[in-house]
Design a protein around this motif. Structure first.
Motif, mmCIF file in Angstrom:
data_model
loop_
_atom_site.group_PDB
_atom_site.id
_atom_site.type_symbol
_atom_site.label_atom_id
_atom_site.label_comp_id
_atom_site.label_asym_id
_atom_site.label_seq_id
_atom_site.Cartn_x
_atom_site.Cartn_y
_atom_site.Cartn_z
ATOM 1 N N VAL A 223 -5.200 1.292 2.087
ATOM 2 C CA VAL A 223 -4.625 -0.036 2.352
ATOM 3 C C VAL A 223 -3.621 0.049 3.494
ATOM 4 O O VAL A 223 -3.610 -0.787 4.397
ATOM 5 C CB VAL A 223 -3.972 -0.619 1.078
ATOM 6 N N VAL A 224 -2.789 1.097 3.466
ATOM 7 C CA VAL A 224 -1.799 1.263 4.530
ATOM 8 C C VAL A 224 -2.499 1.400 5.886
ATOM 9 O O VAL A 224 -2.138 0.739 6.869
ATOM 10 C CB VAL A 224 -0.917 2.503 4.278
ATOM 11 N N LEU A 225 -3.520 2.240 5.908
ATOM 12 C CA LEU A 225 -4.187 2.514 7.174
ATOM 13 C C LEU A 225 -4.852 1.259 7.752
ATOM 14 O O LEU A 225 -4.694 0.920 8.923
ATOM 15 C CB LEU A 225 -5.229 3.616 6.942
ATOM 16 N N MET B 197 4.534 2.511 12.282
ATOM 17 C CA MET B 197 3.701 3.599 12.784
ATOM 18 C C MET B 197 3.856 4.854 11.924
ATOM 19 O O MET B 197 2.879 5.550 11.643
ATOM 20 C CB MET B 197 4.034 3.889 14.240
ATOM 21 N N LEU B 198 5.082 5.127 11.484
ATOM 22 C CA LEU B 198 5.293 6.287 10.617
ATOM 23 C C LEU B 198 4.502 6.153 9.311
ATOM 24 O O LEU B 198 3.935 7.131 8.814
ATOM 25 C CB LEU B 198 6.781 6.448 10.309
ATOM 26 N N ALA B 199 4.488 4.932 8.786
ATOM 27 C CA ALA B 199 3.735 4.715 7.543
ATOM 28 C C ALA B 199 2.251 4.970 7.764
ATOM 29 O O ALA B 199 1.570 5.548 6.902
ATOM 30 C CB ALA B 199 3.962 3.300 7.031
ATOM 31 N N ALA B 200 1.744 4.561 8.920
ATOM 32 C CA ALA B 200 0.325 4.792 9.215
ATOM 33 C C ALA B 200 0.045 6.295 9.314
ATOM 34 O O ALA B 200 -0.974 6.788 8.809
ATOM 35 C CB ALA B 200 -0.060 4.083 10.513
ATOM 36 N N GLY C 225 0.834 -1.198 0.000
ATOM 37 C CA GLY C 225 0.000 0.000 0.000
ATOM 38 C C GLY C 225 0.868 1.246 0.000
ATOM 39 O O GLY C 225 0.614 2.203 -0.745
ATOM 40 N N ALA C 226 1.920 1.225 0.810
ATOM 41 C CA ALA C 226 2.821 2.376 0.861
ATOM 42 C C ALA C 226 3.519 2.559 -0.483
ATOM 43 O O ALA C 226 3.704 3.693 -0.949
ATOM 44 C CB ALA C 226 3.849 2.187 1.975
ATOM 45 N N GLY C 227 3.899 1.450 -1.106
ATOM 46 C CA GLY C 227 4.531 1.534 -2.421
ATOM 47 C C GLY C 227 3.606 2.185 -3.439
ATOM 48 O O GLY C 227 3.986 3.113 -4.161
ATOM 49 N N VAL C 228 2.361 1.714 -3.475
ATOM 50 C CA VAL C 228 1.399 2.240 -4.444
ATOM 51 C C VAL C 228 1.099 3.713 -4.142
ATOM 52 O O VAL C 228 1.093 4.569 -5.042
ATOM 53 C CB VAL C 228 0.104 1.385 -4.427
ATOM 54 N N ALA D 284 -0.148 7.711 5.946
ATOM 55 C CA ALA D 284 -1.410 7.395 5.279
ATOM 56 C C ALA D 284 -2.497 8.386 5.694
ATOM 57 O O ALA D 284 -3.285 8.856 4.862
ATOM 58 C CB ALA D 284 -1.830 5.968 5.604
ATOM 59 N N LEU D 285 -2.532 8.736 6.991
ATOM 60 C CA LEU D 285 -3.513 9.722 7.467
ATOM 61 C C LEU D 285 -3.288 11.070 6.772
ATOM 62 O O LEU D 285 -4.228 11.716 6.302
ATOM 63 C CB LEU D 285 -3.377 9.903 8.984
ATOM 64 N N TRP D 286 -2.038 11.455 6.704
ATOM 65 C CA TRP D 286 -1.675 12.710 6.050
ATOM 66 C C TRP D 286 -2.110 12.684 4.572
ATOM 67 O O TRP D 286 -2.717 13.633 4.063
ATOM 68 C CB TRP D 286 -0.157 12.898 6.184
#
Lengths: 360, 475
Positions: free
Chosen positions: B225-227, B347-350, B195-198, B353-355
């Motif tokens: 997806v990340v979230l 956690m940073l990735a999450a 998800g982060a990649g996409v 995702a919010l941002w």
């Protein structure tokens, strides 16, 4: 079922898996090796790659399955063979890595140098397993130095190790077996190309199949006759070897007559018979010790126990037909012959950076 | 260096490398499934473009995952033959099942998907990628079940005569909670990575003003997806921690650098070990949090978490067959920082995702340089995080190869020479380095090329009509 019966079933199943591997990956290894030689121009090369493009990966899984099945059913065979043939298997792996990546990446670059490099990666990456797996088989069936570690525990079979090195493996008989697999796969690949192509590519493939087929015939006869000296059951393996030789000649004759489908069938039958010859001569051993027959690994001392073999038998008997069914369907979907005129232009070079606002 | 250390290094290098591609493909394939399904159902060409674009990135990674995976299956026998002899009766079964049930499915149907656009009806062609994606998941399941046996061996007994493990319950091996939770956790984390990649790639494309309407859709999908995965990763991670403290208490203690057994154990956010290596000083800590994570209670006797020094003493007594000086403690700096890196990066990735979702709200297109560069960087965070998590898991099991049953040092191939392993290790490492450079180049190139501007809308079935028609797709 008795343990004996299960052990025999698994010996046969592993022979079947190797047959599947050699028949299927055999032809795409062959096409891969032929690529720099028969692919005189880019269009021909792409025809060649695309005949095996949709199927090579599925074919290679037969090798992984043979490896996994050996691990599960005969862990001591797997352990002794894989640790003993260390550097040879390392080279096989390098080959498989090179060719696997090359198929996917070759078309994604745009210079001739890029493509040329991947062509050789495909050819060398195909030649290494084609040759070395044959050499490995030659050693398994003819015997290699295997002995127990010094100060062994009572579990003798668990202590049997290969004590040679890479050069022990490169003995004359095993090299001849390796040359047999190499040339047979080259021919098998050329026959497959003839079957799957039309136009100028077809003619090139046909003539290559005949020439290579004659060399392969010599190699195969030499290897399989020489093997009779090591075979434990000459009464079975000699007739099998002779039938294999006849099937091979039939295959070559059919290539001449342009009956490509039947030629491929007989070429596959030959490979199956050759594998059957080697396994029948090996039975009930799985790895022969040239040091002392007492140190042979056999289906009895190298196998898993009753419960594991039962579980795996059920899984194999249910799954193998299903796999064969859907892999067979793949060949049906891609049954059409292809020619140079059917190859689409290579995907264009990267799009130039668009102007602001131009996109969207 | 000994053949043992070299074999460990080789296994570490090849496994970590292999596992860069695995989570990326495991999740991305389902995103591609999602895009193609959306195209099939809505007919919106935007989704076909996304299918093609991310499908290509997926395939570049998949090729690497496949070829580096073969090495793994061979290495057990090549470098770890004593291990293979000891566990083959048990461990071989899931590996063979993986090949029979998963590898065939994955490779065969992926081939049909790649080359079948013009050969198969639209719906059937869509089902090919579903089957390939399902195959990948099955593959992950079996290999995680096999790994779970190394973490928490069940369903076997040791034959007193041969000293080898003998399988007696395949159901336990395949369905023990260690395997189920590891599968849940790894799969969720793989979706987080993908998800982060996409999302990251899509945000970059928007910044570059390329096909903004197309990539806005995928940025949003990726962020969601990340979230969602982040929540699932936390839930499964919590479950994992609670069984780990029972099954491998040493690993939990090593994750926390907790040297003495205590109730109301604190979670250390930052800590330094002293040179003697048998204690650590926490600089920042949250009281009781470790107890809560591991046991579900904050204090009282139920909240007891065992410490490294006490466990070491306990194991020395429990396993008298090994020399008295045997160290049963894993290398704590790696477990401690691996554990923190895993959690922190996830956690940073999450948060990203919010941002991203905030920046994308109500049809907005984020174009700030800061957001774009953050997106490009965030692609790597979960990937490093999942890698750190597995390094923690595997290092944390040391010195065992099969926990409580066989030491890693006893699993190595007995007659392997250092020279042999040097050759293969240098060979693999150089080959992998070259391939890494090529793969990154190809990925960047594919991203730069963007989604196809004008993919043929409905190629399906055309080939049947004209015999000599050009192939829709060819290598």
């Amino acid at each position: 079922m008795d343990l004996d019966v299960l052990q025999t079933i698994w010996f046969i199943l592993i022979a079947v898996l190797w047959t599947g591997y050699f028949v299927l990956d055999g032809f795409d290894l062959g096409v891969g090796m032929l690529l720099p030689f028969l692919g005189k121009d880019e269009a021909k090369k792409r025809v060649m790659i695309n005949t095996i493009g949709p199927v090579w990966d599925g074919n290679e899984v037969w090798l992984l399955t043979a490896g996994g099945a050996t691990f599960a059913a005969f862990p001591l065979w797997y352990a002794t063979m894989f640790s003993g043939f260390y550097l040879a298997l390392f080279l096989v792996l390098v080959g498989l890595i090179l060719r696997g990546v090359a198929f996917e990446y070759r078309g994604k670059g745009h210079t001739d140098a890029w493509r040329r490099r991947w062509d050789w990666a495909i050819a060398i990456g195909s030649a290494l397993p084609a040759l070395l797996l044959g050499v490995a088989f030659g050693n398994v069936v003819s015997g290699t130095p295997i002995e127990p570690l010094a100060g062994s525990a009572p579990d003798l079979a668990g202590q049997l190790n290969f004590t040679g090195n890479l050069f022990t493996l490169l003995n004359p008989f095993s090299i001849v077996v390796g040359l047999m697999t190499l040339t047979v796969f080259l021919t098998h690949g050329a026959i497959f190309l003839a079957l799957k192509t039309k136009g100028d590519m077809h003619a090139v493939a046909k003539s290559a199949a005949i020439k290579l087929g004659i060399v392969a015939a010599v190699m195969a006869v030499a290897a399989l006759l020489w093997f009779q000296a090591y075979s434990g059951h000459v009464a079975v393996t000699l007739p099998l070897a002779l039938i294999a030789a006849v099937a091979w000649l039939v295959a070559l004759f059919l290539v001449l007559k342009d009956r490509d489908g039947w030629a491929f069938f007989f070429s596959a039958v030959t490979i199956g018979l050759a594998v059957a010859t080697l396994f029948a001569g090996l039975f009930p051993n799985v790895m022969v010790s040239s040091t002392d027959a007492a140190y042979n690994l056999t289906i009895h001392n190298a196998s898993s126990q009753h419960y594991t073999l039962t579980v795996m038998t059920i899984v194999a008997l249910v799954m193998t037909p299903i796999v064969l069914l859907y892999q067979g369907w793949t060949y049906w979907v891609f049954r059409k012959r292809i020619s140079t005129s059917m190859i689409p232009p290579q995907v264009s070079a990267p799009a130039p950076e668009p102007m602001a606002n131009a996109a969207g | 260096m000994s053949a043992l250390s070299l074999s460990q290094w080789q296994f570490a290098i090849t496994t970590v490398y292999h596992f860069l591609f695995v989570p990326l493909t495991l999740g991305t394939v389902w995103l591609v499934v999602g895009f193609q399904t959306a195209w099939y159902r809505t007919g919106n060409v935007k989704y076909l473009k996304l299918t093609k674009f991310f499908g290509k990135l997926f395939l570049i990674n998949f090729a690497m995952g496949v070829v580096t995976g073969i090495v793994q299956e061979f290495q057990f026998g090549m470098n770890w033959s004593q291990y293979s002899r000891f566990v083959g009766d048990v461990f071989g079964a899931p590996l063979a099942m993986e090949a029979l049930l998963a590898f065939f499915l994955e490779s065969t149907f992926l081939g049909l998907w790649i080359f079948g656009w013009d050969k198969l009806p639209k719906r059937l062609h869509l089902s090919m990628i579903y089957l390939a994606a399902f195959g990948s998941m099955v593959s992950a399941y079996f290999i995680l079940a096999a790994n779970a046996f190394m973490q928490h061996p069940v369903g076997f007994e040791v034959d007193p005569e041969t000293g080898r493990a003998v399988l007696n319950n395949i159901g336990e091996v395949l369905f023990q909670n260690t395997a189920m939770i590891a599968f849940f956790h790894t799969l969720a984390a793989s979706f987080l990575v993908s998800g982060a990649g996409v999302a990251g790639v899509s945000a970059w494309m928007m910044f570059k003003n390329r096909q903004v309407d197309v990539f806005r859709a995928s940025a949003k999908t990726g962020a969601w997806v990340v979230l969602i995965s982040a929540v699932l990763v936390s839930i499964s991670g919590d479950m994992d921690m609670k069984i780990m403290v029972q099954q491998q208490p040493m690993k939990v203690a090593a994750a926390e650098a907790l040297y003495t057994t205590q109730e109301n154990a604190p979670f250390s956010v930052l800590s330094v070990g002293d040179l003697s290596g048998d204690q650590a000083t926490n600089i920042i800590e949250i009281p009781g949090l470790l107890s809560w994570l591991a046991t579900g209670t904050w204090d009282g006797p139920d909240s007891t978490v065992q410490g490294i020094n006490d466990l070491q003493a306990e194991y020395a007594q429990k396993y008298p067959q090994y020399a008295a000086e045997t160290n049963f403690t894993p290398y704590v700096p790696i477990t401690y920082w691996g554990f923190r890196l895993m959690i922190g990066l996830g956690m940073l990735a999450a948060l990203y995702a919010l941002w991203a979702l905030f920046a994308l709200r109500g049809g907005r297109v984020p174009r700030s340089r800061f957001f774009a560069f953050s997106s490009a960087v965030i692609v790597l965070f979960p990937l490093v995080g999942i890698s750190a998590g597995w390094i923690f898991t595997e290092i944390g099991r040391q010195p065992w190869v099969v926990f409580g049953q066989q030491l890693t040092a006893d699993g190595v191939s007995p007659l392997l020479s250092s020279a042999q392993v040097w050759i293969s290790m240098i060979g693999f490492t150089l080959l992998y380095l070259v391939l890494a450079i090529i793969e990154v180049k190809l990925i960047l190139k594919a991203v730069k090329a963007g989604a196809p501007e004008d993919p043929v809308l409905d190629p399906h079935g055309d080939a049947e009509k004209a015999a000599d028609k050009q192939l829709y797709f060819a290598y």
